[in-house]
Design a protein around this motif. Sequence first.
Motif, PDB file in Angstrom:
ATOM      1  N   ILE A 149      11.303 -16.044  31.191  1.00  0.00           N
ATOM      2  CA  ILE A 149      11.829 -15.099  32.192  1.00  0.00           C
ATOM      3  C   ILE A 149      13.343 -15.280  32.305  1.00  0.00           C
ATOM      4  N   THR A 197       6.285 -15.319  39.069  1.00  0.00           N
ATOM      5  CA  THR A 197       6.934 -15.980  37.924  1.00  0.00           C
ATOM      6  C   THR A 197       6.402 -17.396  37.700  1.00  0.00           C
ATOM      7  N   ILE A 272      11.047  -7.912  36.858  1.00  0.00           N
ATOM      8  CA  ILE A 272      11.174  -9.172  36.124  1.00  0.00           C
ATOM      9  C   ILE A 272      11.467  -8.826  34.667  1.00  0.00           C
TER      10      ILE A 272
END
Length: 379
Positions: A149, A197, A272
Motif C-alpha cells: 500500500i 489496510t 487506497i
Amino acid sequence: MVGYAFMGAAHSQAWRTVNRVFDLPARASMVAVCGRDGAKVAEAARRLGWAEAVTDWRELIARDDIDVIDVCTPGDSHAEIAIAALEAGKHVLCEKPLANTVDEARAMVEAAVKARTLGVRSACGFNYRRVPAVTLMHDLIAAGRLGAIRHVRAVYLQDWIVDPSFPLVWRLQQERAGSGALGDIGAHIIDLTQFVTGQRITGVAGLTETFIKERPLPESSTGLSASAGVATGEVTVDDAALFIARLDGGAVATYEATRFATGRKNGLRVEINGEYGSLAFDLERLNELEYYDATRPAAEQGWSRILVTEGEHPYFGAWWPPGHIIGYEHSFTHEMRDFIEAVATGADPTPSFEDALQVQLVLDAVQKSDSSSWVSVAA
Ligand code: SOE
C-alpha cells in the motif's frame, strides 16, 4: 442501553433486528434503557422497543437479568459507565470515540483486560467497519490484491454546523465531547483506514480550526438538531481537523474531518492506492466498491464498480437477493451480530478497547502536533 438519542436510536434499531436477520447462538432481549429525564426516557423506551426505562445507569449494572451494557452516551461518561459495568461482570459495547482523553481510554483498557480474564468481553462501536463494501475492501487487501500500500486518502465531510446560529450542542463542548470533528468523525476514518489496510498510524502532523468561536446556547436538542436560545457560549472544540500520517507498513496518508464542508452531509470517502491496484469507497454509495486492477492487460484496465450485494459478500447473504441494497443502519445490525456471536462463543469482539485506545492516541497526537511544526510562508 445507556443513552437514547441519535446513536441510541441507531443501536436500538440494530438490537431489534439482529436476531430476526441473523442466525446466532444467543438472542438479544431489550431489557432496559437509561436516561436522566424520566418522562423522556420512558417515551424513548416505548418508541425504541425497550421493556423498561430507568434514570440511573447504576441500576442496570446491579441487575442479574442484564448481561450486556451498551454505552450510547456522550464521551464524558463512557469511562465511568464502561469501567463500572466491566467490574460488575457485564459485557460492554461502547460508542466511539472510546473516551474523551487518552488517560480515560487507558483506564478503560485496564478494566477490559482484567474483565477478559474472567470471560467478560468489550468492544468499541466503529460501525463503518461493518458496511459490507468496507469489509470486502479489508478482505481484498488482506488477500494481497493491492500488494504494497502506497497511499491512504480519507475524508469525512459534514455540514450540519455551517450556520453560525446553530446552537452550542454537546458535540461542540470539549468537556462533553473531548474534541470536535476530529474525535467525532475523524476517529471513524482513522479506524476504518487502519482496519482495511491492516496498518497502524505511527506519526502525524496536523492542524485544526474552529471557524465559529461563539454560538447561542441550545434551548433544546435531540441528536443533531437543536433550537437556539438567546445567551451564547464559547465553542471549545475544532470545527475541522486535517492531518498527514505515516503507517507502519510504509504507506503515507492524508485525512480530513470537517463539519464545514458545505453541501456534504455525511461524506465519508476512502481511497487506497497499492502496487497492483486501487480500491475506493464512498459512504453515500455504500453498496458499491470501486476497484482498479492494474494486473489486467493494459487495454482492459479501468475502474470497475462492484455492487456489494451478492450472497458471497460479507453479511449480505442474510439480507436480500442480489441488487436489493442496504443502508446506514445495517452497519449497526452487523456490529451487534458480531458482538453477540463473539460473546456467545467466548471470543473477543473487535475492535477491542485496545484498538480504540490506539485511535485515541492518534487523535491526541493530531491535537498535540496542531501547528507545532508550522512553517509560515514569507509575505
Ligand atoms: C455526528 O457527526 C455523527 O452522528 C457521528 O457522531 C456518528 O458517529 C457518525 O456515524 C455520523 O455523524
